[in-house]
Design a protein around this motif. Sequence first.
Motif, PDB file in Angstrom:
ATOM      1  N   ARG A 285       5.082  -1.143  -2.176  1.00 25.99           N
ATOM      2  CA  ARG A 285       3.633  -1.157  -1.954  1.00 25.99           C
ATOM      3  C   ARG A 285       3.055  -2.538  -2.239  1.00 25.99           C
ATOM      4  NH1 ARG A 285      -1.304   2.696  -4.244  1.00 25.99           N
ATOM      5  NH2 ARG A 285      -2.769   1.012  -4.434  1.00 25.99           N
ATOM      6  N   GLU A 286       3.565  -3.213  -3.249  1.00 23.15           N
ATOM      7  CA  GLU A 286       3.058  -4.551  -3.554  1.00 23.15           C
ATOM      8  C   GLU A 286       3.364  -5.523  -2.418  1.00 23.15           C
ATOM      9  OE1 GLU A 286       3.208  -4.938  -8.362  1.00 23.15           O
ATOM     10  OE2 GLU A 286       5.136  -4.744  -7.313  1.00 23.15           O
TER      11      GLU A 286
ATOM     12  N   PRO B 198      -5.611  -2.236   1.051  1.00 16.93           N
ATOM     13  CA  PRO B 198      -4.474  -3.149   0.895  1.00 16.93           C
ATOM     14  C   PRO B 198      -4.863  -4.620   0.772  1.00 16.93           C
ATOM     15  CG  PRO B 198      -3.978  -1.493   2.546  1.00 16.93           C
ATOM     16  CD  PRO B 198      -5.431  -1.325   2.207  1.00 16.93           C
TER      17      PRO B 198
ATOM     18  N   ASP C  77       0.935  -4.795   0.332  1.00 19.22           N
ATOM     19  CA  ASP C  77      -0.397  -5.323   0.037  1.00 19.22           C
ATOM     20  C   ASP C  77      -0.446  -6.834   0.229  1.00 19.22           C
ATOM     21  OD1 ASP C  77      -1.241  -2.777  -0.542  1.00 19.22           O
ATOM     22  OD2 ASP C  77      -1.154  -3.012  -2.717  1.00 19.22           O
TER      23      ASP C  77
ATOM     24  N   ARG D  37      -6.235  -5.284  -2.780  1.00 13.72           N
ATOM     25  CA  ARG D  37      -5.125  -5.271  -3.742  1.00 13.72           C
ATOM     26  C   ARG D  37      -4.217  -6.474  -3.537  1.00 13.72           C
ATOM     27  NH1 ARG D  37      -4.925   0.267  -2.027  1.00 13.72           N
ATOM     28  NH2 ARG D  37      -3.030  -0.208  -0.852  1.00 13.72           N
ATOM     29  N   GLY D  38      -3.975  -6.828  -2.282  1.00 12.09           N
ATOM     30  CA  GLY D  38      -3.087  -7.954  -1.997  1.00 12.09           C
ATOM     31  C   GLY D  38      -3.657  -9.276  -2.474  1.00 12.09           C
TER      32      GLY D  38
ATOM     33  N   SER E 266     -10.682   0.945  -2.881  1.00 13.43           N
ATOM     34  CA  SER E 266      -9.479   0.116  -2.804  1.00 13.43           C
ATOM     35  C   SER E 266      -8.918   0.094  -1.385  1.00 13.43           C
ATOM     36  CB  SER E 266      -8.428   0.670  -3.768  1.00 13.43           C
ATOM     37  OG  SER E 266      -7.230  -0.068  -3.679  1.00 13.43           O
TER      38      SER E 266
END
Length: 271
Positions: A131-132, A39, A135, A42-43, A37
Motif C-alpha cells: 500500500r505504501e 492515495p 501511495d 498519503r503518498g 484520506s
Amino acid sequence: MRGRRLRWLAGASLILVAAAAALGLPAARLCWRVRASNPVRRGVALAREIGCFSCHGDLGQSGIPDPSAEGKQVPAWGGGLWMMYVKDDAEVREFILDGVSRRRAASESAREERRGAAVSMPAYKSFLGKREVDDLLAAFEVLSGMKRPADDTAEGRGYQVARSRQCFSCHGPGGSGGFPNPGSFTGFIPGWYGADFRDLVRSREEFETWIRTGTISRLSNHPVASIFIRRQRLKMPPYRNLTSAEREDLWSYVSWLGRTRGGLEAPSRSS
C-alpha cells in the motif's frame, strides 16, 4: 439549598460540555482525516517522511545539485523530466523498490551515468509495504503530471486555471487536499474530491458561490460551522475576477477528479 444545588448542577454541566468538546474535537478531526484520506495525500506525506523531497525538492519540483558534475542535478518529478526516466507505472514501481528500472539497469549508458553520480536513488524494497508503494506511485503520478487531463479539454483548461491561480498551493497537489489549517474544524484544507469536498460542496451553485465569495451561506450561517470559519487561520479568498468560462472549466476539472478518483483512474499521459 435548592439554589446551591441548581448552581452546582449548572456548573457541573458546563464542565462536562467543555470536557466533551475538548475530547470530541480531536476525535472528530481524526474521523475527518480518515474519511478524507486518499492515495495522493498519503503518498505525499510518506514521501516527506522517507526523504524523497530531500533530494527531489519540495513536492518533487526541483532536484538538488549533484556534486559529481557541474550543472548536474537529481531529476525533479515535475516539468516533464519523468519521461526521460520512466515510461509507465511499472517502471516507477521498479525505481521505488530497486532504485532503478529494469530497462535502465540493462542499459550500458544508464549504468555509466549511475556510476558517475554522487547522489543515487536508494532502494526502498525492504522498507515499504504494497500500500505504501501504491501511495507513493499515486503521489508521483499527480506531482509529475503523468495523471492529468488532456490539455485540449474543458477539464484540462480547468487544471491550467487552477495552476495559474496557485489553487494547489492550498488545496494540495492536483486538488488532493490535506495541507494544515489551524483553527478549522477538520484541521486541514479540503481537497476537491472525496468525502470532505462532497460535504462542503453539494451542488454546482455552491461551487460557484465558494469561488466568487469564499464561503457559502449554508455554513457561514450555521451556529457551529460559523465559529470554525471565523477561527480558521487560512480562509478561502473570493475570486470575483474569474470569468464564467474559467469557472465552467474549473467545475469540469473537479468533476473529472470525482470521476477518476483524483485522476488515478485516468490514462497516463505519454507527453
